[in-house]
Design an enzyme around this catalytic site. Sequence first.
Site, PDB file in Angstrom:
ATOM      1  N   ASP A 197       0.858  -1.194   0.000  1.00  0.00           N
ATOM      2  CA  ASP A 197       0.000   0.000   0.000  1.00  0.00           C
ATOM      3  C   ASP A 197       0.890   1.239   0.000  1.00  0.00           C
ATOM      4  O   ASP A 197       2.021   1.200   0.485  1.00  0.00           O
ATOM      5  CB  ASP A 197      -0.923   0.016   1.234  1.00  0.00           C
ATOM      6  CG  ASP A 197      -2.189   0.819   0.997  1.00  0.00           C
ATOM      7  OD1 ASP A 197      -3.274   0.208   0.844  1.00  0.00           O
ATOM      8  OD2 ASP A 197      -2.100   2.070   0.940  1.00  0.00           O
ATOM      9  N   CYS A 213     -19.315   1.593  -2.169  1.00  0.00           N
ATOM     10  CA  CYS A 213     -19.486   0.794  -3.397  1.00  0.00           C
ATOM     11  C   CYS A 213     -20.766   1.102  -4.164  1.00  0.00           C
ATOM     12  O   CYS A 213     -20.714   1.673  -5.255  1.00  0.00           O
ATOM     13  CB  CYS A 213     -19.417  -0.696  -3.048  1.00  0.00           C
ATOM     14  SG  CYS A 213     -17.770  -1.203  -2.525  1.00  0.00           S
ATOM     15  N   LYS A 235     -21.419   4.702  -5.867  1.00  0.00           N
ATOM     16  CA  LYS A 235     -20.473   5.071  -6.949  1.00  0.00           C
ATOM     17  C   LYS A 235     -20.494   4.035  -8.076  1.00  0.00           C
ATOM     18  O   LYS A 235     -20.268   4.373  -9.240  1.00  0.00           O
ATOM     19  CB  LYS A 235     -19.069   5.298  -6.405  1.00  0.00           C
ATOM     20  CG  LYS A 235     -18.386   4.120  -5.713  1.00  0.00           C
ATOM     21  CD  LYS A 235     -17.276   3.486  -6.517  1.00  0.00           C
ATOM     22  CE  LYS A 235     -16.558   2.417  -5.720  1.00  0.00           C
ATOM     23  NZ  LYS A 235     -16.018   1.333  -6.519  1.00  0.00           N
ATOM     24  N   THR A 260     -13.461  -2.812  -8.459  1.00  0.00           N
ATOM     25  CA  THR A 260     -14.635  -2.700  -9.334  1.00  0.00           C
ATOM     26  C   THR A 260     -14.358  -1.631 -10.385  1.00  0.00           C
ATOM     27  O   THR A 260     -14.073  -0.481 -10.033  1.00  0.00           O
ATOM     28  CB  THR A 260     -15.871  -2.326  -8.495  1.00  0.00           C
ATOM     29  OG1 THR A 260     -15.997  -3.290  -7.453  1.00  0.00           O
ATOM     30  CG2 THR A 260     -17.122  -2.292  -9.345  1.00  0.00           C
ATOM     31  N   ARG A 311     -18.804  -8.601   1.444  1.00  0.00           N
ATOM     32  CA  ARG A 311     -19.585  -7.570   2.133  1.00  0.00           C
ATOM     33  C   ARG A 311     -18.825  -7.148   3.376  1.00  0.00           C
ATOM     34  O   ARG A 311     -18.393  -8.012   4.153  1.00  0.00           O
ATOM     35  CB  ARG A 311     -20.953  -8.120   2.566  1.00  0.00           C
ATOM     36  CG  ARG A 311     -21.832  -8.603   1.443  1.00  0.00           C
ATOM     37  CD  ARG A 311     -22.892  -9.556   1.973  1.00  0.00           C
ATOM     38  NE  ARG A 311     -22.299 -10.726   2.600  1.00  0.00           N
ATOM     39  CZ  ARG A 311     -22.937 -11.584   3.393  1.00  0.00           C
ATOM     40  NH1 ARG A 311     -24.203 -11.384   3.691  1.00  0.00           N
ATOM     41  NH2 ARG A 311     -22.321 -12.628   3.920  1.00  0.00           N
ATOM     42  N   GLU A 312     -18.641  -5.843   3.580  1.00  0.00           N
ATOM     43  CA  GLU A 312     -18.035  -5.404   4.837  1.00  0.00           C
ATOM     44  C   GLU A 312     -18.909  -5.930   5.974  1.00  0.00           C
ATOM     45  O   GLU A 312     -20.133  -5.959   5.879  1.00  0.00           O
ATOM     46  CB  GLU A 312     -17.935  -3.878   4.877  1.00  0.00           C
ATOM     47  CG  GLU A 312     -16.833  -3.371   3.956  1.00  0.00           C
ATOM     48  CD  GLU A 312     -16.783  -1.853   3.838  1.00  0.00           C
ATOM     49  OE1 GLU A 312     -17.204  -1.160   4.781  1.00  0.00           O
ATOM     50  OE2 GLU A 312     -16.319  -1.368   2.788  1.00  0.00           O
ATOM     51  N   LYS A 349      -0.779   2.574   7.319  1.00  0.00           N
ATOM     52  CA  LYS A 349      -1.602   1.366   7.174  1.00  0.00           C
ATOM     53  C   LYS A 349      -0.718   0.124   7.145  1.00  0.00           C
ATOM     54  O   LYS A 349      -1.018  -0.894   7.771  1.00  0.00           O
ATOM     55  CB  LYS A 349      -2.411   1.479   5.865  1.00  0.00           C
ATOM     56  CG  LYS A 349      -3.637   0.609   5.820  1.00  0.00           C
ATOM     57  CD  LYS A 349      -4.484   0.934   4.596  1.00  0.00           C
ATOM     58  CE  LYS A 349      -5.566   1.953   4.874  1.00  0.00           C
ATOM     59  NZ  LYS A 349      -6.498   2.155   3.765  1.00  0.00           N
ATOM     60  N   PHE A 403     -32.954  -7.805   1.017  1.00  0.00           N
ATOM     61  CA  PHE A 403     -32.797  -6.519   0.338  1.00  0.00           C
ATOM     62  C   PHE A 403     -34.142  -5.856   0.035  1.00  0.00           C
ATOM     63  O   PHE A 403     -34.269  -5.055  -0.873  1.00  0.00           O
ATOM     64  CB  PHE A 403     -31.938  -6.654  -0.935  1.00  0.00           C
ATOM     65  CG  PHE A 403     -30.473  -6.578  -0.628  1.00  0.00           C
ATOM     66  CD1 PHE A 403     -29.857  -7.575   0.122  1.00  0.00           C
ATOM     67  CD2 PHE A 403     -29.706  -5.497  -1.026  1.00  0.00           C
ATOM     68  CE1 PHE A 403     -28.520  -7.500   0.454  1.00  0.00           C
ATOM     69  CE2 PHE A 403     -28.360  -5.413  -0.696  1.00  0.00           C
ATOM     70  CZ  PHE A 403     -27.771  -6.417   0.037  1.00  0.00           C
ATOM     71  N   ARG A 410     -18.102   5.968   4.526  1.00  0.00           N
ATOM     72  CA  ARG A 410     -18.150   6.538   3.175  1.00  0.00           C
ATOM     73  C   ARG A 410     -19.600   6.587   2.689  1.00  0.00           C
ATOM     74  O   ARG A 410     -20.307   5.600   2.732  1.00  0.00           O
ATOM     75  CB  ARG A 410     -17.298   5.695   2.207  1.00  0.00           C
ATOM     76  CG  ARG A 410     -15.810   5.845   2.441  1.00  0.00           C
ATOM     77  CD  ARG A 410     -15.002   4.977   1.502  1.00  0.00           C
ATOM     78  NE  ARG A 410     -15.105   3.563   1.818  1.00  0.00           N
ATOM     79  CZ  ARG A 410     -14.438   2.596   1.186  1.00  0.00           C
ATOM     80  NH1 ARG A 410     -13.622   2.901   0.198  1.00  0.00           N
ATOM     81  NH2 ARG A 410     -14.580   1.340   1.532  1.00  0.00           N
TER      82      ARG A 410
HETATM   83  P1  NAD Z   1     -10.088   1.406   0.292  1.00  0.00           P
HETATM   84  O1  NAD Z   1     -10.075   2.862   0.031  1.00  0.00           O
HETATM   85  O2  NAD Z   1     -10.416   0.889   1.649  1.00  0.00           O
HETATM   86  O3  NAD Z   1      -8.667   0.791  -0.072  1.00  0.00           O
HETATM   87  C1  NAD Z   1      -7.914   1.177  -1.178  1.00  0.00           C
HETATM   88  C2  NAD Z   1      -6.438   1.101  -0.770  1.00  0.00           C
HETATM   89  O4  NAD Z   1      -5.623   1.279  -1.921  1.00  0.00           O
HETATM   90  C3  NAD Z   1      -6.040   2.185   0.231  1.00  0.00           C
HETATM   91  O5  NAD Z   1      -5.425   1.581   1.361  1.00  0.00           O
HETATM   92  C4  NAD Z   1      -5.032   3.041  -0.554  1.00  0.00           C
HETATM   93  O6  NAD Z   1      -4.030   3.602   0.261  1.00  0.00           O
HETATM   94  C5  NAD Z   1      -4.477   2.017  -1.521  1.00  0.00           C
HETATM   95  N1  NAD Z   1      -3.824   2.585  -2.695  1.00  0.00           N
HETATM   96  C6  NAD Z   1      -4.202   3.647  -3.448  1.00  0.00           C
HETATM   97  N2  NAD Z   1      -3.314   3.832  -4.439  1.00  0.00           N
HETATM   98  C7  NAD Z   1      -2.368   2.880  -4.331  1.00  0.00           C
HETATM   99  C8  NAD Z   1      -1.207   2.542  -5.067  1.00  0.00           C
HETATM  100  N3  NAD Z   1      -0.850   3.246  -6.146  1.00  0.00           N
HETATM  101  N4  NAD Z   1      -0.460   1.506  -4.660  1.00  0.00           N
HETATM  102  C9  NAD Z   1      -0.818   0.782  -3.582  1.00  0.00           C
HETATM  103  N5  NAD Z   1      -1.913   1.053  -2.838  1.00  0.00           N
HETATM  104  C10 NAD Z   1      -2.674   2.085  -3.213  1.00  0.00           C
HETATM  105  O7  NAD Z   1     -11.073   0.781  -0.782  1.00  0.00           O
HETATM  106  P2  NAD Z   1     -11.844  -0.630  -0.715  1.00  0.00           P
HETATM  107  O8  NAD Z   1     -13.139  -0.472  -0.036  1.00  0.00           O
HETATM  108  O9  NAD Z   1     -10.911  -1.672  -0.244  1.00  0.00           O
HETATM  109  O10 NAD Z   1     -12.163  -0.840  -2.267  1.00  0.00           O
HETATM  110  C11 NAD Z   1     -11.170  -1.189  -3.192  1.00  0.00           C
HETATM  111  C12 NAD Z   1     -11.841  -1.635  -4.473  1.00  0.00           C
HETATM  112  O11 NAD Z   1     -12.582  -2.830  -4.201  1.00  0.00           O
HETATM  113  C13 NAD Z   1     -12.853  -0.665  -5.056  1.00  0.00           C
HETATM  114  O12 NAD Z   1     -12.841  -0.771  -6.445  1.00  0.00           O
HETATM  115  C14 NAD Z   1     -14.177  -1.177  -4.522  1.00  0.00           C
HETATM  116  O13 NAD Z   1     -15.259  -0.794  -5.325  1.00  0.00           O
HETATM  117  C15 NAD Z   1     -13.932  -2.660  -4.578  1.00  0.00           C
HETATM  118  N6  NAD Z   1     -14.727  -3.452  -3.638  1.00  0.00           N
HETATM  119  C16 NAD Z   1     -14.845  -3.037  -2.359  1.00  0.00           C
HETATM  120  C17 NAD Z   1     -15.597  -3.806  -1.473  1.00  0.00           C
HETATM  121  C18 NAD Z   1     -15.839  -3.341  -0.061  1.00  0.00           C
HETATM  122  O14 NAD Z   1     -16.741  -3.901   0.581  1.00  0.00           O
HETATM  123  N7  NAD Z   1     -15.112  -2.377   0.458  1.00  0.00           N
HETATM  124  C19 NAD Z   1     -16.185  -4.994  -1.907  1.00  0.00           C
HETATM  125  C20 NAD Z   1     -16.000  -5.405  -3.225  1.00  0.00           C
HETATM  126  C21 NAD Z   1     -15.264  -4.611  -4.096  1.00  0.00           C
END
Ligand code: NAD
Length: 479
Positions: A30, A264, A267, A122, A155-156, A35, A253, A334
């Site tokens: 990351d 998610c 957006k 995504t 799912r979170e 983190k 749902f 968020r």
């Molecule tokens: P998040 O913001 O929690 O995590 C993203 C991470 O990427 C951050 O820690 C950030 O510091 C890191 N990051 C950004 N640029 C970077 C780089 N160049 N190199 C390395 N690390 C970098 O986001 P998230 O909720 O984990 O979501 C990530 C993706 O997964 C999104 O596309 C989201 O739509 C998808 N997704 C999320 C969930 C969910 O429940 N949160 C579920 C399914 C899919």
Amino acid sequence: MRLTVIGTGYLGAVHAACMAAIGHDVLGVDVDAEKIRTLSEGRPPFYEPGLDDVLTTALASGRLRFTTSLREAAAHGEVHFICVGTPQRPGSQAADLRYVDAVVDGLVPHLPASCLVVGKSTVPVGTTARLTARIAGLAPAGVRAEVAWNPEFLREGFAVEDTLRPDRLVAGVTSQEADETLRRVYAVMLEEGVPYISTDPNTAELVKVAANSFLATKISFINAMAEVCDAAGADVVTLADALGHDTRIGRRFLNAGLGFGGGCLPKDIRAFTARAQELGVGPAVEFLDQVDEINQRQRARTVALARQMVGGDLAGRRVTVLGATFKPNSDDVRDSPALAVATALHQQGADVRVHDPEGTANARRARPELDCGADLLTACQDAELVLHLTEWGEYGEVDPAELARVVRRPVLIDGRNALPHDSWRAAGWTVKALGRPSGPDRPSEVRTTREPLRAKIASPATEPARAVALAAASPAGGS
Ligand code: NAD
């Protein structure tokens, strides 16, 4: 297998820990050094039930490490998972792919050997093809980095369980070799019978946004019905129960209330409409604009109901909001509907206190103007109105009589239709909820003649237990 997981947020941290748990040698990456430090110490940087155990065990096994170096990642991985954020682009509906691109740009020039780059974030349909071309221009001579897409559905709140026991795996691949590599990554799950759908990347990318669009539509559908119920004097919970018995529809749902939020669903449906327009098929998913609008409207309706419940003017009124996160069992705020309503109440002059079991720190960071952090009873002290806006299980267990003793006026808006309204009314509360008539003899709570028979057969859940069950099956819980 030697895997890297790039981006260790809600998705990536769980994926990295779980991949190590099933036996892979994992390097999490990351850009956020803090983190990485926290994760290396075995402390999840966010609240996710069960993650601390998986993380600690994986670190102790020696199969999980973390770094901020993409160069180190390039040297480590035979498979690189991209798990960075794809938020809404400022000033646009479209997804912002700059973080995905930055990973590719930072990783690929350092690759020592051919490998597979697997997107889990995504993304808009067509991203795999775009990245394939980008990578071809960046890879060192003789190195081939094939791109595949393997969308994530976790799912979170249930992320560890969903990652270790997903309901399906989708692999968007362009070669047999990539398919076999992904099957090896997920061999443990495949042996347990998890369905594995191998397809082309465009279909895989679309599966994710289509799934979230469907879930969002289902939630907005029942919220639209709630608006009609309000106008017609009908009860949306009974309506949803009756619809849900139809197995073609299903009850999940279909919980009317404040609607969906999070990092998610909102957006993702916007990015989908933007991408469909680029593809010349905007009208095909135009309905998602309405889904979004209906969803946003529930926030405004809740604020209007709050205003009405305090006599028409929120200025100076003491109001308590229960819940700050977008859903229970997460600390993620968020695009949280609860926080949006709390903020709107504050902007209209109310003296707002916010309580949340796990989301206080993030709520404070996102909305420093709000008063967050007191324990539940202190937060409700002298309240003239309490709004239940995130259906944490612990709110379902609150003793309404005890709470009635600390508030100034026992008035509740149940923005999630998840609390046992009868018990609250019996304890002296006035209870209001979107889509439900507010009299004590509402049809949904009149016992049907079949209930005693069911009680004998299956001892159905009591009202408080139902509230907790509803919390577990959170309607706002899209991934
Ligand atoms: P998040 O913001 O929690 O995590 C993203 C991470 O990427 C951050 O820690 C950030 O510091 C890191 N990051 C950004 N640029 C970077 C780089 N160049 N190199 C390395 N690390 C970098 O986001 P998230 O909720 O984990 O979501 C990530 C993706 O997964 C999104 O596309 C989201 O739509 C998808 N997704 C999320 C969930 C969910 O429940 N949160 C579920 C399914 C899919």
